[in-house]
Design an enzyme around this catalytic site. Structure first.
Site, mmCIF file in Angstrom:
data_model
loop_
_atom_site.group_PDB
_atom_site.id
_atom_site.type_symbol
_atom_site.label_atom_id
_atom_site.label_comp_id
_atom_site.label_asym_id
_atom_site.label_seq_id
_atom_site.Cartn_x
_atom_site.Cartn_y
_atom_site.Cartn_z
ATOM 1 N N LEU A 93 -22.929 -2.325 12.049
ATOM 2 C CA LEU A 93 -23.576 -1.479 13.054
ATOM 3 C C LEU A 93 -22.855 -0.139 13.205
ATOM 4 N N LEU B 57 -8.885 -8.186 15.450
ATOM 5 C CA LEU B 57 -8.875 -6.896 16.135
ATOM 6 C C LEU B 57 -7.477 -6.310 16.100
ATOM 7 N N GLY C 78 -25.526 -7.871 7.090
ATOM 8 C CA GLY C 78 -24.694 -8.259 8.230
ATOM 9 C C GLY C 78 -24.784 -7.230 9.347
ATOM 10 N N ALA C 79 -25.386 -7.642 10.484
ATOM 11 C CA ALA C 79 -25.443 -6.722 11.641
ATOM 12 C C ALA C 79 -24.353 -7.108 12.629
ATOM 13 N N VAL D 158 -20.034 -5.978 13.622
ATOM 14 C CA VAL D 158 -19.391 -4.747 14.099
ATOM 15 C C VAL D 158 -19.328 -3.671 13.009
ATOM 16 N N GLY E 184 5.402 -8.183 -1.197
ATOM 17 C CA GLY E 184 6.345 -9.166 -0.669
ATOM 18 C C GLY E 184 5.930 -10.578 -1.035
ATOM 19 N N ARG F 20 0.852 -1.193 0.000
ATOM 20 C CA ARG F 20 0.000 0.000 0.000
ATOM 21 C C ARG F 20 0.890 1.247 0.000
ATOM 22 N N HIS G 282 -16.735 10.106 42.098
ATOM 23 C CA HIS G 282 -18.128 10.505 41.865
ATOM 24 C C HIS G 282 -18.150 11.951 41.374
ATOM 25 N N THR H 18 -4.992 -2.017 7.135
ATOM 26 C CA THR H 18 -6.438 -1.811 7.074
ATOM 27 C C THR H 18 -6.857 -0.816 8.147
HETATM 28 P P1 FAD Z 1 -3.871 -5.269 8.286
HETATM 29 O O1 FAD Z 1 -4.155 -4.059 9.073
HETATM 30 O O2 FAD Z 1 -4.894 -5.757 7.343
HETATM 31 O O3 FAD Z 1 -2.516 -4.953 7.507
HETATM 32 C C1 FAD Z 1 -1.973 -5.826 6.582
HETATM 33 C C2 FAD Z 1 -1.095 -5.044 5.636
HETATM 34 O O4 FAD Z 1 -0.372 -5.969 4.833
HETATM 35 C C3 FAD Z 1 -1.863 -4.155 4.654
HETATM 36 O O5 FAD Z 1 -1.365 -2.842 4.701
HETATM 37 C C4 FAD Z 1 -1.608 -4.780 3.281
HETATM 38 O O6 FAD Z 1 -1.508 -3.808 2.242
HETATM 39 C C5 FAD Z 1 -0.268 -5.440 3.522
HETATM 40 N N1 FAD Z 1 0.014 -6.574 2.618
HETATM 41 C C6 FAD Z 1 -0.784 -7.633 2.335
HETATM 42 N N2 FAD Z 1 -0.165 -8.493 1.514
HETATM 43 C C7 FAD Z 1 1.047 -7.953 1.250
HETATM 44 C C8 FAD Z 1 2.164 -8.360 0.471
HETATM 45 N N3 FAD Z 1 2.160 -9.521 -0.196
HETATM 46 N N4 FAD Z 1 3.237 -7.543 0.420
HETATM 47 C C9 FAD Z 1 3.263 -6.361 1.091
HETATM 48 N N5 FAD Z 1 2.249 -5.938 1.863
HETATM 49 C C10 FAD Z 1 1.168 -6.727 1.940
HETATM 50 N N6 FAD Z 1 -10.204 -3.389 14.870
HETATM 51 C C11 FAD Z 1 -10.207 -2.873 16.120
HETATM 52 O O7 FAD Z 1 -9.554 -3.432 17.009
HETATM 53 N N7 FAD Z 1 -10.897 -1.723 16.415
HETATM 54 C C12 FAD Z 1 -11.633 -1.082 15.487
HETATM 55 O O8 FAD Z 1 -12.238 -0.055 15.790
HETATM 56 C C13 FAD Z 1 -11.678 -1.607 14.179
HETATM 57 N N8 FAD Z 1 -12.389 -0.996 13.220
HETATM 58 C C14 FAD Z 1 -12.407 -1.507 11.955
HETATM 59 C C15 FAD Z 1 -13.189 -0.880 11.003
HETATM 60 C C16 FAD Z 1 -13.235 -1.373 9.719
HETATM 61 C C17 FAD Z 1 -14.069 -0.677 8.699
HETATM 62 C C18 FAD Z 1 -12.457 -2.522 9.373
HETATM 63 C C19 FAD Z 1 -12.461 -3.057 7.971
HETATM 64 C C20 FAD Z 1 -11.688 -3.156 10.318
HETATM 65 C C21 FAD Z 1 -11.655 -2.668 11.626
HETATM 66 N N9 FAD Z 1 -10.923 -3.294 12.627
HETATM 67 C C22 FAD Z 1 -10.925 -2.781 13.905
HETATM 68 C C23 FAD Z 1 -10.117 -4.493 12.367
HETATM 69 C C24 FAD Z 1 -8.631 -4.104 12.199
HETATM 70 O O9 FAD Z 1 -8.525 -3.207 11.128
HETATM 71 C C25 FAD Z 1 -7.789 -5.337 11.940
HETATM 72 O O10 FAD Z 1 -7.984 -6.285 12.968
HETATM 73 C C26 FAD Z 1 -6.300 -4.978 11.892
HETATM 74 O O11 FAD Z 1 -6.057 -4.026 10.895
HETATM 75 C C27 FAD Z 1 -5.453 -6.215 11.637
HETATM 76 O O12 FAD Z 1 -4.117 -5.852 11.590
HETATM 77 P P2 FAD Z 1 -3.053 -6.675 10.727
HETATM 78 O O13 FAD Z 1 -1.748 -6.017 10.974
HETATM 79 O O14 FAD Z 1 -3.173 -8.117 11.027
HETATM 80 O O15 FAD Z 1 -3.494 -6.518 9.209
HETATM 81 P P1 NAI Z 2 -18.729 -9.676 11.822
HETATM 82 O O1 NAI Z 2 -18.275 -11.081 11.875
HETATM 83 O O2 NAI Z 2 -18.612 -8.819 13.015
HETATM 84 O O3 NAI Z 2 -20.266 -9.608 11.389
HETATM 85 C C1 NAI Z 2 -20.739 -10.166 10.217
HETATM 86 C C2 NAI Z 2 -22.224 -10.431 10.372
HETATM 87 O O4 NAI Z 2 -22.747 -10.785 9.106
HETATM 88 C C3 NAI Z 2 -22.538 -11.570 11.329
HETATM 89 O O5 NAI Z 2 -23.503 -11.141 12.254
HETATM 90 C C4 NAI Z 2 -23.063 -12.679 10.422
HETATM 91 O O6 NAI Z 2 -24.042 -13.485 11.048
HETATM 92 C C5 NAI Z 2 -23.657 -11.872 9.291
HETATM 93 N N1 NAI Z 2 -23.744 -12.585 8.018
HETATM 94 C C6 NAI Z 2 -22.856 -13.451 7.467
HETATM 95 N N2 NAI Z 2 -23.284 -13.858 6.268
HETATM 96 C C7 NAI Z 2 -24.462 -13.240 6.039
HETATM 97 C C8 NAI Z 2 -25.391 -13.241 4.963
HETATM 98 N N3 NAI Z 2 -25.176 -13.953 3.859
HETATM 99 N N4 NAI Z 2 -26.506 -12.480 5.071
HETATM 100 C C9 NAI Z 2 -26.741 -11.740 6.186
HETATM 101 N N5 NAI Z 2 -25.887 -11.700 7.232
HETATM 102 C C10 NAI Z 2 -24.755 -12.433 7.156
HETATM 103 O O7 NAI Z 2 -17.946 -9.064 10.563
HETATM 104 P P2 NAI Z 2 -17.794 -7.567 10.076
HETATM 105 O O8 NAI Z 2 -18.800 -6.691 10.715
HETATM 106 O O9 NAI Z 2 -17.721 -7.635 8.595
HETATM 107 O O10 NAI Z 2 -16.374 -7.176 10.651
HETATM 108 C C11 NAI Z 2 -15.205 -7.916 10.241
HETATM 109 C C12 NAI Z 2 -14.158 -7.914 11.303
HETATM 110 O O11 NAI Z 2 -13.646 -6.599 11.507
HETATM 111 C C13 NAI Z 2 -14.708 -8.395 12.617
HETATM 112 O O12 NAI Z 2 -14.036 -9.597 12.940
HETATM 113 C C14 NAI Z 2 -14.383 -7.356 13.613
HETATM 114 O O13 NAI Z 2 -13.693 -7.891 14.693
HETATM 115 C C15 NAI Z 2 -13.472 -6.361 12.883
HETATM 116 N N6 NAI Z 2 -13.956 -5.022 13.212
HETATM 117 C C16 NAI Z 2 -13.818 -4.582 14.496
HETATM 118 C C17 NAI Z 2 -14.311 -3.369 14.876
HETATM 119 C C18 NAI Z 2 -14.180 -2.960 16.281
HETATM 120 O O14 NAI Z 2 -13.435 -3.577 17.011
HETATM 121 N N7 NAI Z 2 -14.871 -1.917 16.718
HETATM 122 C C19 NAI Z 2 -14.980 -2.478 13.929
HETATM 123 C C20 NAI Z 2 -15.117 -3.052 12.616
HETATM 124 C C21 NAI Z 2 -14.590 -4.263 12.288
#
Ligand code: FAD
Ligand code: NAI
Length: 469
Positions: free
Chosen positions: A187, A323, A181-182, A184, A115, A35, A448, A41
């Site tokens: 919602l 996470l 999907g309801a 995280v 990579g 990236r 408090h 992400t």
């Molecule tokens: P990633 O963050 O996915 O990073 C992986 C990196 O590897 C990426 O930059 C990618 O480009 C790179 N990469 C992949 N393949 C290659 C390659 N071959 N060569 C070089 N680079 C490569 N988690 C929370 O705890 N709190 C939250 O509030 C939260 N909110 C979220 C909201 C959304 C919308 C989403 C999608 C996710 C959210 N998450 C949240 C989940 C969180 O983003 C992930 O759990 C976390 O980013 C995982 O970290 P990671 O380092 O494993 O991977």
């Molecule tokens: P999720 O696993 O939290 O929720 C997906 C939902 O979609 C589930 O309730 C599941 O039953 C439902 N579902 C699956 N297939 C379906 C279908 N065909 N039709 C209708 N419903 C269906 O996954 P989500 O929300 O996509 O998040 C992905 C990951 O990102 C999670 O593992 C979460 O831990 C992480 N994340 C964490 C956040 C945080 O910590 N605040 C914020 C956003 C993402």
């Protein structure tokens, strides 16, 4: 001699934290990221931009609904969506540039490109222009994260039919948003658009929202979201999304199947948020002999070792909750292990937070898990309606639930729905990390007036009587 002690592939929360910790412990470290910016992400299209929009939209809703009661007259708030997106972009920029700074500060070589593992000790970096180079290293960490789980038959175009990435940059607030999907993501992002005026409908496969959360939490939280105007179709699935000009027709069927009972919903935008899958595309893992499990995750032992010596994996790409803080803690633990220290992650005490309003936060076991495991427990509950500070802030939705072992009184789980739940959960996490009892929590003096007093009172409710109900 190899060039590096450690090469980390992927600079999300798992990879960048592992790289920094390893450098702090004296290793010569390089990272490879495809990236344009670091942070993965989480910083680019996940945690950080979503929280920027959640906070801004929460302020908008606060101004619309509570300002008058507080005696603040500013008129009806008007939305400047472009500016809200600009705030989000600026927040992301600040965070991702912070990672580049930390890499420089810790003398980590950052290689831009894709990579590929050529085998133990060798990582190929393919630059955007197609040229390749090879890094030689003692150890390799795969931290390539996860990607959106596709919904069969529904093609994401990131404009009308979007994943979380497209939902973070819609060109306008849709009138009608259907969220598949309801969980995280659904919602949180559904809440953003509902607050800004969209009619939001969730289609959820299971019979409850936030599947893995405590049942009590799911049920009451859904009621709160309904009160905020959001609609839910539980035990339902989306089987098709058809484009009809600018409009989308969403076909919804009962989860158990049955075309006869199918109905259609009209939408301007559909958000697909049905989970995420590990990302290992193009890494060359099979050729290198690195084994995956049945769900496509890199198989590791409890020292993050893969099936090939000298190759490790952490974060979303391995088993466990997806996470950011879980990935980060694994990054630190692995770097410590590589430096000969005793790295460790306690998977029993990983908090989960949903950053809606009210927030939902949880650590440890749910009531359902305790029942299934046959563990005898006591439950103490305290409602936010009885908390003075919550009343003053017009934030009385929610409760705290403390679950403690019936015999030892050890706290096994804490579940909070309420304003600031995501901050409050950490006193429970620290207590549980030290094996603390509910009575320890209930007898700890809490300032408090704070909403945290609800945590103390819920703990009191497991062995005595709370004072304020
Ligand atoms: P990633 O963050 O996915 O990073 C992986 C990196 O590897 C990426 O930059 C990618 O480009 C790179 N990469 C992949 N393949 C290659 C390659 N071959 N060569 C070089 N680079 C490569 N988690 C929370 O705890 N709190 C939250 O509030 C939260 N909110 C979220 C909201 C959304 C919308 C989403 C999608 C996710 C959210 N998450 C949240 C989940 C969180 O983003 C992930 O759990 C976390 O980013 C995982 O970290 P990671 O380092 O494993 O991977
Ligand atoms: P999720 O696993 O939290 O929720 C997906 C939902 O979609 C589930 O309730 C599941 O039953 C439902 N579902 C699956 N297939 C379906 C279908 N065909 N039709 C209708 N419903 C269906 O996954 P989500 O929300 O996509 O998040 C992905 C990951 O990102 C999670 O593992 C979460 O831990 C992480 N994340 C964490 C956040 C945080 O910590 N605040 C914020 C956003 C993402």
């Amino acid at each position: 001699m190899p060039q590096y002690d450690l090469v980390v592939i992927g600079t999300g929360p798992g990879g960048y934290v592992c790289a920094i910790k390893a450098a702090q412990l004296g290793m010569k470290v390089a990272v490879v990221e495809k990236r344009a910016t670091h942070g993965g992400t989480c910083l680019n299209v996940g945690c950080i931009p979503s929280k920027a929009l959640l906070h801004a939209s929460e302020m908008f809703a606060e101004a619309a609904h509570n300002f008058e009661t507080f005696g603040i007259k500013v008129g009806k708030p008007k939305l400047d969506w472009k500016q809200m997106l600009a705030h989000k972009e600026k927040t992301v920029e600040g965070n991702v540039s912070g990672i580049s700074f930390l890499f420089k500060k810790n003398k980590i070589d950052a290689h831009h490109g894709t990579g590929k593992v050529l085998g133990a000790g060798k990582v190929e970096v393919k630059a955007d222009d197609g040229s390749t180079s090879v890094l030689e290293t003692k150890n390799i960490v795969i931290a390539t994260g996860s990607d959106v789980m596709p919904l069969p038959g529904v093609e994401i175009d990131e404009k009308q039919i979007v994943s979380s990435t497209g939902a973070l940059e819609l060109d306008k607030v849709p009138n009608r948003l259907v969220v598949v999907g309801a969980g995280v993501i659904g919602l949180e992002l559904g809440s953003v658009y509902a607050r800004l005026g969209a009619e939001v409908t969730f289609v959820e496969f299971m019979d409850k929202i936030l599947g893995p959360m405590d049942g009590d939490v799911s049920k009451q939280f859904q009621r709160m979201l309904k009160k905020q105007g959001m609609n839910f179709k539980l035990s339902s699935k989306v089987t098709a999304v058809t484009k009809k000009g600018k409009e989308l027709e969403v076909t919804v069927e009962p989860a158990a199947g049955g075309e006869a009972a199918a109905e259609t919903l009209a939408a301007d935008v559909v958000l697909v948020a049905i989970g995420r899958k590990p990302y290992t595309d193009g890494l060359g893992l099979k050729e290198a002999g690195v084994e995956l499990d049945e769900r496509g995750r890199v198989k590791t032992d409890d020292h993050y070792r893969t099936s090939v010596n000298g190759i490790y994996a952490i974060g979303d790409v391995i088993a466990g909750p997806m996470l950011a803080h879980k990935a980060e803690d694994e990054g630190v633990a692995l770097a410590e292990m590589l430096a000969g220290q005793a790295g460790h992650v306690n998977y029993e005490v990983i908090p989960g937070v949903v950053y809606t309003q009210p927030e939902v936060a949880s650590v440890g076991k749910t009531e359902e898990e305790l029942k299934a495991a046959g563990i005898k427990y006591k439950a103490g509950k305290f409602p936010m309606t009885a908390n003075g500070r919550a009343k003053a802030m017009l934030q009385t939705d929610g409760f705290v639930k403390v679950l403690a072992d019936a015999e030892s009184d050890r706290v096994l789980g804490v579940h909070i729905v309420g304003f600031g739940a995501g901050e409050m959960i950490h006193e429970a996490a620290v207590l549980m990390e030290f094996g603390g009892a509910s009575e320890d929590l209930g007898r700890t003096c809490h300032a408090h007036p704070t909403i945290s007093e609800a945590v103390k009172e819920a703990a009191l409710a497991t062995f005595a009587k709370p004072i304020h109900i």
